[in-house]
Motif scaffolding. Sequence first.
Motif, short mmCIF file in Angstrom:
data_model
loop_
_atom_site.label_atom_id
_atom_site.label_comp_id
_atom_site.label_asym_id
_atom_site.label_seq_id
_atom_site.Cartn_x
_atom_site.Cartn_y
_atom_site.Cartn_z
N VAL A 38 0.84 -1.20 0.00
CA VAL A 38 0.00 0.00 0.00
C VAL A 38 0.87 1.25 0.00
CG1 VAL A 38 -1.80 1.26 1.25
CG2 VAL A 38 -1.82 -1.25 1.23
N SER A 39 1.93 1.22 0.78
CA SER A 39 2.90 2.32 0.83
C SER A 39 4.19 1.75 1.38
CB SER A 39 2.39 3.45 1.75
OG SER A 39 2.42 3.04 3.11
N ASP A 40 5.18 2.61 1.58
CA ASP A 40 6.46 2.13 2.14
C ASP A 40 6.30 1.57 3.54
OD1 ASP A 40 7.90 2.72 -0.10
OD2 ASP A 40 8.78 4.57 0.68
N TYR A 41 5.18 1.92 4.20
CA TYR A 41 5.01 1.52 5.59
C TYR A 41 3.75 0.68 5.83
CZ TYR A 41 8.28 5.39 5.72
OH TYR A 41 9.34 6.21 5.46
N GLU A 42 3.04 0.34 4.77
CA GLU A 42 1.81 -0.44 4.94
C GLU A 42 1.71 -1.51 3.86
OE1 GLU A 42 -3.04 0.22 4.87
OE2 GLU A 42 -1.74 1.85 5.58
N ILE A 43 1.30 -2.70 4.26
CA ILE A 43 1.19 -3.82 3.33
C ILE A 43 0.03 -4.71 3.76
CG2 ILE A 43 2.91 -5.14 4.61
CD1 ILE A 43 3.69 -6.52 2.00
N LYS A 44 -0.69 -5.24 2.79
CA LYS A 44 -1.74 -6.22 3.06
C LYS A 44 -1.23 -7.60 2.67
CE LYS A 44 -5.86 -3.28 2.62
NZ LYS A 44 -7.14 -3.09 1.93
N VAL A 45 -1.41 -8.55 3.57
CA VAL A 45 -1.01 -9.93 3.32
C VAL A 45 -2.26 -10.80 3.36
CG1 VAL A 45 0.38 -11.89 4.09
CG2 VAL A 45 1.26 -9.55 4.36
N THR A 46 -2.53 -11.46 2.24
CA THR A 46 -3.69 -12.34 2.14
C THR A 46 -3.22 -13.79 2.10
OG1 THR A 46 -4.93 -10.66 0.91
CG2 THR A 46 -5.73 -12.94 0.77
N PHE A 47 -3.77 -14.61 2.97
CA PHE A 47 -3.44 -16.02 3.02
C PHE A 47 -4.39 -16.83 2.15
CE2 PHE A 47 -1.59 -14.17 6.78
CZ PHE A 47 -0.36 -14.82 6.88
N ASP A 48 -4.02 -18.06 1.85
CA ASP A 48 -4.86 -18.89 1.00
C ASP A 48 -6.16 -19.29 1.69
OD1 ASP A 48 -3.73 -20.58 2.84
OD2 ASP A 48 -2.86 -21.97 1.40
N LYS A 49 -6.18 -19.26 3.02
CA LYS A 49 -7.40 -19.51 3.78
C LYS A 49 -7.22 -18.97 5.18
CE LYS A 49 -8.16 -23.64 5.45
NZ LYS A 49 -8.41 -25.10 5.59
N ALA A 50 -8.32 -18.79 5.88
CA ALA A 50 -8.26 -18.35 7.27
C ALA A 50 -7.76 -19.49 8.15
CB ALA A 50 -9.64 -17.89 7.74
N ARG A 51 -6.80 -19.19 9.00
CA ARG A 51 -6.27 -20.17 9.95
C ARG A 51 -6.06 -19.49 11.30
NH1 ARG A 51 -3.29 -20.91 5.46
NH2 ARG A 51 -3.35 -22.95 4.40
N VAL A 52 -6.09 -20.30 12.34
CA VAL A 52 -5.89 -19.77 13.67
C VAL A 52 -4.50 -19.16 13.82
CG1 VAL A 52 -5.76 -20.39 16.11
CG2 VAL A 52 -7.51 -21.43 14.65
N ASN A 53 -3.50 -19.78 13.18
CA ASN A 53 -2.11 -19.37 13.43
C ASN A 53 -1.45 -18.71 12.23
OD1 ASN A 53 -1.83 -21.61 11.77
ND2 ASN A 53 0.02 -22.32 12.81
N ASN A 54 -2.21 -18.12 11.34
CA ASN A 54 -1.59 -17.49 10.17
C ASN A 54 -0.53 -16.46 10.57
OD1 ASN A 54 -2.59 -18.79 7.88
ND2 ASN A 54 -4.41 -17.50 7.77
#
Length: 584
Positions: free
Chosen positions: A184-200
Motif C-alpha cells: 500500500v505504501s512504504d510503511y503499509e502492506i496487506k497480506v492475504t493467506f490462501d485460507k483463514a487459519r488460527v495461526n496465520n
Amino acid sequence: MKKNRWLLLFAMLLTLSLFLAACNSEESSGNEEEGKDEETTEEGTEGEGEEATDGEAPQGGTLTFGLDATPEGLLDYAFYGIQTDDQILQFIQENLIEFDEELNPIPNIADWTTEDNKVFTFTFEEGVKWHTGEELTVNDWVFALETIAHPDYDGPRYTNVKTIEGAEAFHNGEADTISGLEVVSDYEIKVTFDKARVNNLVNLWTYPMNKAQFEGIEVADMSGSEMVRQTPVGTGPFKVEEIVPGESYKLTAFEDYRLGKPNLDQVIIKVLDSTAVTGALQNDEIDVLGSVHPTVGKDVEAMENVSLETYPGLSYYYVGFKLGKFDNEQQKVVEQKDKYGDKQLRQAMAYAIDREAWIEAFFQGYGTPVNRPVPTSHWIAADNADLNTYEYDPEKAMSLLDEAGYVDVDDDGFREDPNGEDFVVDFSHYATSNPTFESRAKALTQYWNDIGLETSLEMVEVNLYYDMLESDAEEIETFFGGWGYGADPDPSGLWKSDVLWNYPRWVSEESDKLLDDALDIEIVGDDKEKRKELYVEWQQLVNEELPMIFIAELQELSGVNNRVGGISFDVTGHNNPMEWYIKE
C-alpha cells in the motif's frame, strides 16, 4: 523498555523456528541440535563504563559473550539452522513482531489488524534504519518473502511462507510475484493467506531482508554469499564490525538504533572449546555464556563470580527412525523404508531406555523425561495420564521383540529380524569436542544391546550430520536429535508429511488431518480448548506410533558474570541486549 524477544524459529514461526529454533545449549534452527566446538584466539576486553547515576545504566564498555559451539556461519534469519548462529543474530537482526511471556504475539517494528484471520494489514514503524543507513520499508519484507518462496531458495523456511495466497504459484515458477502481497505504501502492506487459519500470523515469516544489500545476487547464491557469511546487516542494536569465521565476532553499538543507543559500546562474541567454557567463566574471560550445557551446570552454580540463570525450556531430545526418503522439490516422501517400519520394534527400543538415569548421568538432573513432541511449557501439551509413558521396562521390551519376530536364531546373543537375517541398529549422533556426547550415545546403544538388539554407533561431525539428516543419507537409519519450539505450538512445520524438517519421514493421513483441523477456523473458531483437544489426540497418535522416541526436555541455562547488569531471562529467551551494561 519492552523486550526484544528471540525465539528459535524452526519450521513454524518459526520460529517449534516450532526447532529455532534452536532449543537448549546444543539446539538450534529452527532448533535444532548442534554443538561443534572450537577454541578461539580472540581476547575479551574489560568494560570501560562508568557507574550509573540517578538510576541510569552505566554507558560504554565491552561485553564478551561466549559460545560453546562453532557457528555454521549462516548469519541471516532466512538461512540459519542452528542455535549458535541464532545467538549471534540476536544482536544484529530483529523480528517485526515479538512475544510476551505467555508466547502471545505483540507488535515490535510492525503492528497489524485483521477481521477474518485471512487478510492482515501490517503497518511499519517509520524511520527504522538498517545498519547500512537505508530506511526499512515493507519492500524489504516483500523481498524476504519472495526470496524464501523462490524456487532456488535452499533454506528451510518455505513452510512459513507457503500459506500466503500465490506463494505456491511463485514457488513453482508459475508467477512472477506473490499475489497475496499488496504494498500500500512504504510503511503499509496487506497480506492475504490462501485460507483463514488460527495461526496465520505466528506461522508467517516476519524477518525482513535488506533488499539493497542483496542486489545482483541470485537466490541460489545467497546462503553462501559474503552478505550472509561476512557482512550481515540488520536493524538490531549492534552491527558487525569484524568476523573471524568460527573464532570471533566483533560487534559495535548501532547509534541509530530505533530504541536508542545501546548501553554497551561493543560486544565480542568468542567461540570456545566446550572443555574451556567453565574456566573462561571462572576467570572472567567471558561475561555471558548464552548456553550452559547441563553437564557443567553444577560447576557454574558453584562459582562466586557468576550466576547460573535457569528458565523453562521449549525443546526436547529424541531418537528418530528414518522411515522414508523425502524429495524437497516435490515436497513429499517418495520412498518408504521398511527396516524400522514395525511399531513394536520402535516401542521395544523405547521401553529399553532408562531415561531418568540417562538424564541424571548426562544432564545432572536439569531435565525430565518427555513422552510427546510438545514441550510442557506449551498450553497444548498432553498430560502424561493421557499417554503411554514408556517407563523403563527391559522385560516388556524383550517381550515385544519376541512377539514381532525379532529372535536370536543363531544363539550369538543378538536377535535376527523376522526373516532370520542379521539385524543391526545403526545409530548416529553428532560429534563435537564435547566428550559427553559420545558417552551418552554409547549409553543408548548399550540399552538396546541389553535387550538383544546389536547396535553400532557412528559419530558424525555436527554440520555434516544435519546435512545428512536433511538429505536422507543412506548412512543415517536411527539418529539422535532435538527440536525447539517457538511461540506457536502448532507442530505442523516439523510433522506434516510434506515438510523438510519431518526428519523421520513419517507419513500419516490421520496426523496430517488432525494438524490441519486444529488450524481450521471453521472447525475450532477461537475455541482454544477445542484446538487443544485435537492436538492432544494428535499427541496420543504420535505417542502410540512412535516415529521417534521422546527422551527428555531440559531447562535452559545461561551463565552471567556478576559485573553484568540489565540482563533478564524468561521462556522466550533473554531481553534486548541494548539494555545490558557493565557495572564497573
